[in-house]
Design an enzyme around this catalytic site. Structure first.
Site, PDB file in Angstrom:
ATOM      1  N   GLU A   1       3.059  30.255 -12.329  1.00 36.44           N
ATOM      2  CA  GLU A   1       2.558  31.531 -11.173  1.00 36.44           C
ATOM      3  C   GLU A   1       3.797  31.917 -10.056  1.00 36.44           C
ATOM      4  O   GLU A   1       4.464  30.553  -9.634  1.00 36.44           O
ATOM      5  CB  GLU A   1       1.338  30.843 -10.289  1.00 36.44           C
ATOM      6  CG  GLU A   1       0.070  30.958 -10.782  1.00 36.44           C
ATOM      7  CD  GLU A   1      -1.185  30.251 -10.175  1.00 36.44           C
ATOM      8  OE1 GLU A   1      -1.056  30.432  -8.878  1.00 36.44           O
ATOM      9  OE2 GLU A   1      -1.829  29.870 -10.666  1.00 36.44           O
TER      10      GLU A   1
ATOM     11  N   GLU B   1      -2.782  23.253 -10.044  1.00 35.99           N
ATOM     12  CA  GLU B   1      -2.536  23.027  -8.795  1.00 35.99           C
ATOM     13  C   GLU B   1      -3.365  21.761  -8.074  1.00 35.99           C
ATOM     14  O   GLU B   1      -4.450  22.289  -7.375  1.00 35.99           O
ATOM     15  CB  GLU B   1      -2.649  24.265  -7.988  1.00 35.99           C
ATOM     16  CG  GLU B   1      -1.665  25.442  -8.041  1.00 35.99           C
ATOM     17  CD  GLU B   1      -1.529  26.065  -6.817  1.00 35.99           C
ATOM     18  OE1 GLU B   1      -2.068  26.213  -5.961  1.00 35.99           O
ATOM     19  OE2 GLU B   1      -0.487  27.175  -7.324  1.00 35.99           O
TER      20      GLU B   1
HETATM   21  C1  PNW Z   1      -2.880  29.504  -6.022  1.00 32.10           C
HETATM   22  N1  PNW Z   1      -2.058  27.482   0.162  1.00 32.10           N
HETATM   23  O1  PNW Z   1      -3.487  29.187  -5.019  1.00 32.10           O
HETATM   24  C2  PNW Z   1      -3.744  29.451  -7.381  1.00 32.10           C
HETATM   25  O2  PNW Z   1      -3.298  28.780  -8.355  1.00 32.10           O
HETATM   26  C3  PNW Z   1      -4.209  31.011  -7.471  1.00 32.10           C
HETATM   27  O3  PNW Z   1      -5.588  30.613  -8.154  1.00 32.10           O
HETATM   28  C4  PNW Z   1      -4.296  31.714  -6.149  1.00 32.10           C
HETATM   29  O4  PNW Z   1      -4.768  32.968  -6.491  1.00 32.10           O
HETATM   30  C5  PNW Z   1      -2.880  31.949  -5.882  1.00 32.10           C
HETATM   31  O5  PNW Z   1      -2.099  30.650  -5.791  1.00 32.10           O
HETATM   32  C6  PNW Z   1      -2.280  32.724  -4.711  1.00 32.10           C
HETATM   33  O6  PNW Z   1      -2.905  32.160  -3.698  1.00 32.10           O
HETATM   34  C7  PNW Z   1      -3.041  28.682  -3.664  1.00 32.10           C
HETATM   35  O7  PNW Z   1      -2.918  27.784   1.216  1.00 32.10           O
HETATM   36  C8  PNW Z   1      -4.088  29.156  -2.504  1.00 32.10           C
HETATM   37  O8  PNW Z   1      -1.082  26.804   0.182  1.00 32.10           O
HETATM   38  C9  PNW Z   1      -3.454  28.483  -1.482  1.00 32.10           C
HETATM   39  C10 PNW Z   1      -2.411  27.946  -1.155  1.00 32.10           C
HETATM   40  C11 PNW Z   1      -1.712  27.566  -2.144  1.00 32.10           C
HETATM   41  C12 PNW Z   1      -1.747  28.283  -3.654  1.00 32.10           C
END
Ligand code: PNW
Length: 511
Positions: A417, A228
């Site tokens: 994911e 990401e």
């Molecule tokens: C992803 N947003 O994180 C990550 O790859 C993981 O580590 C995480 O635990 C999972 O998704 C769930 O959140 C994100 O704010 C964190 O848009 C925040 C965002 C998107 C993805």
């Protein structure tokens, strides 16, 4: 939304009665998940007329939402979110140690010092993965366990841990998928080079990636470079809400983003150079997906244009080896500085692409404006999970892989994911009735099945996450796991969704 019927019509529903429930639990392995004590798991197990049907142990598929043979079911985690053991065996500090130990940055001032203690409990957790019927596990490697200072002399004890863990997975018939960077940048590189603001960090990443491929590729066949890019750059260097907590001005942010995609390309090349023949490599990016609000050819085209443009600084430049004209025009004087040689590196061919999909970026419709699409604002009441950014739209999974395939063709895709957080309360008899997560899974996976039925080459699906874990700035209160974590006792409990996931993995279909 109309579902294609790849394998014929939907059969009559066959249900279980109370008396064969135990057989079912046993043969499907759900007892191993602790569900033998849930009498109401199959409480609706009467036929419509109330008569008992023939006893049918095992799982009965009542629909035709099957995935292709060989489709890989897996779960995912990341090092800082689950490992704990922050100060053990020579691990160096990462920017997430620093950030989470800065008061006020994380909900409840939580940190990853102990997390799920996966570092010590990986054997137990391997059994949890196995009892889900998952055949793959996506984990990430803590860069600062391997190179405590980001570069230089490797730390053998750090490597030993990943060797042990990979061996344990393989012995249990679980294929390891390793992510090399899931945001826990060695603090030393932040201090020395300002992290992703410098090309030196991209070079250091390549050295580390090559080293890991050399050491693990006899057993690990799939590597992801970075996880990401959008998230850690935007939230960490742009919005200041993730480590390292910076709010850079646009030109510096563009440059940091460029170094991240460059690190990906350099990493691909290093893995190819140092990994065993046949080692496969890709990225794991959260494609920002534009969803056509009505599925007309015009809106679908508009959604493709939007998706390509919205991802211009990330997956688009990785897949095409150039920044789009609109991206450069919008950046103006703030555009990143780059060479054509760097663009070629960024575009280094991948073997597959990992895509993380949770939410739609936007709904769009066709437009005659300059962009060729128009965003439709989300309703205030648009449903979300307990994560406020997480707008729910199951069709995002379908459109994500379909746009990817249409725009960039030919690559194998893994959903690296997908998942949702929930309130997840443990009952006195140790159950978690996460019906919301089951609704989420059924909806999203139905849309993924729709894509595979159309021939889009999605090879596997990793649920985020195996366990509740350290959810970055949201701390431990935001739970995504199929297993509930009691953070005091470090005990794990299967949620109802674990039984649901297991049943789907076993039948290789949406249930
Ligand atoms: C992803 N947003 O994180 C990550 O790859 C993981 O580590 C995480 O635990 C999972 O998704 C769930 O959140 C994100 O704010 C964190 O848009 C925040 C965002 C998107 C993805």
């Amino acid at each position: 939304m109309k579902q294609p019927k790849p394998g014929g019509t939907v059969k009559n529903k066959e249900k279980f009665n109370q008396s064969n429930r135990r057989d079912f639990l046993k043969t499907s392995g759900l007892t191993a998940l602790g569900w033998s004590a849930a009498p109401f798991l199959f409480s609706s197990c009467k036929t419509k007329t109330g008569t008992d049907e023939k006893q049918q142990p095992g799982l009965i598929q009542i629909n035709n939402l099957a995935f292709p043979a060989g489709f890989l079911w897996g779960t995912a985690t990341a090092s800082y979110q689950v490992e704990g053991a922050a100060n053990e065996d020579g691990r160096g500090k990462s920017i997430w140690d620093t950030f989470s130990h800065t008061p006020g940055k994380i909900v409840n001032n939580d940190n990853g010092d102990i997390a799920c203690d996966f570092y010590h409990k990986y054997k137990e957790d391997t059994q949890l993965i196995k009892s889900l019927n998952a055949k793959a596990y996506r984990f990430s490697i803590s860069w600062s366990r391997i190179f405590p200072d980001g570069t230089g002399t490797p730390n053998q004890k750090g490597l030993d841990f990943y060797n042990r863990m990979v061996d344990e997975l393989l012995e249990n018939g679980i294929e390891p998928f390793a992510t090399l960077f899931h945001w826990d940048l060695p603090q030393a590189l932040q201090d020395k080079y300002k992290g992703w603001q410098s090309k030196e960090t991209a070079n250091a990443f390549a050295a580390y990636a090559g080293y890991m491929a050399e050491k693990l590729s006899d057993r690990v066949k799939h590597f992801f470079t970075l996880n990401e890019l959008w998230t850690f750059i935007q939230l960490g260097y742009g919005d200041g809400i993730f480590a390292p907590g910076l709010k850079l001005p646009p030109a510096e942010l563009y440059q940091a983003r460029h170094h991240a995609v460059l690190a990906h390309g350099l990493g691909v090349q290093a893995i190819r150079a140092q990994g065993k023949a046949g080692t496969k490599v890709g990225v794991a990016e959260n494609l920002k997906v534009a969803v056509p609000f009505i599925e007309t050819p015009e809106n679908i085209k508009a959604a493709e244009i939007a998706t390509r443009e919205i991802n211009a600084g990330y997956l688009t430049v990785i897949m095409e080896g150039k920044y789009t004209d609109a991206f450069l025009k919008k950046a103006g004087a703030d555009a990143p500085k780059f060479t054509t040689e760097e663009l070629a590196i960024i575009n280094s061919p991948m073997d597959f692409c990992g895509i993380n999909i949770y939410n739609p970026e936007c709904y769009v419709q066709a437009s005659s404006n300059e962009d060729g699409y128009e965003r439709i604002p989300f309703a205030k009441s648009h449903p979300t999970s307990t994560s406020r950014w997480h707008f729910l739209a199951p069709e995002t999974l379908y459109w994500g892989v379909r746009h990817f395939q249409k725009l960039w063709k030919g690559k194998e895709i893994y959903i690296t994911e997908n998942g949702c957080s929930g309130t997840d309360e443990l009952t006195q008899d140790n159950h978690v009735y996460d019906t919301d997560r089951i609704m989420f899974l059924r909806g999203y996976l139905s849309q993924l099945q729709r894509a595979t039925a159309e021939g889009i080459p999605v090879k596997g699906y990793f649920y985020w996450s195996l366990l509740d874990n350290f959810e970055w700035a949201s701390g431990y209160g935001t739970r995504f796991g199929l297993y509930y974590m009691d953070y005091k006792s470090l005990k794990r409990y299967p949620k109802l969704s674990a039984a649901y996931f297991k049943a789907m993995a076993q039948s290789n279909s949406v249930l």
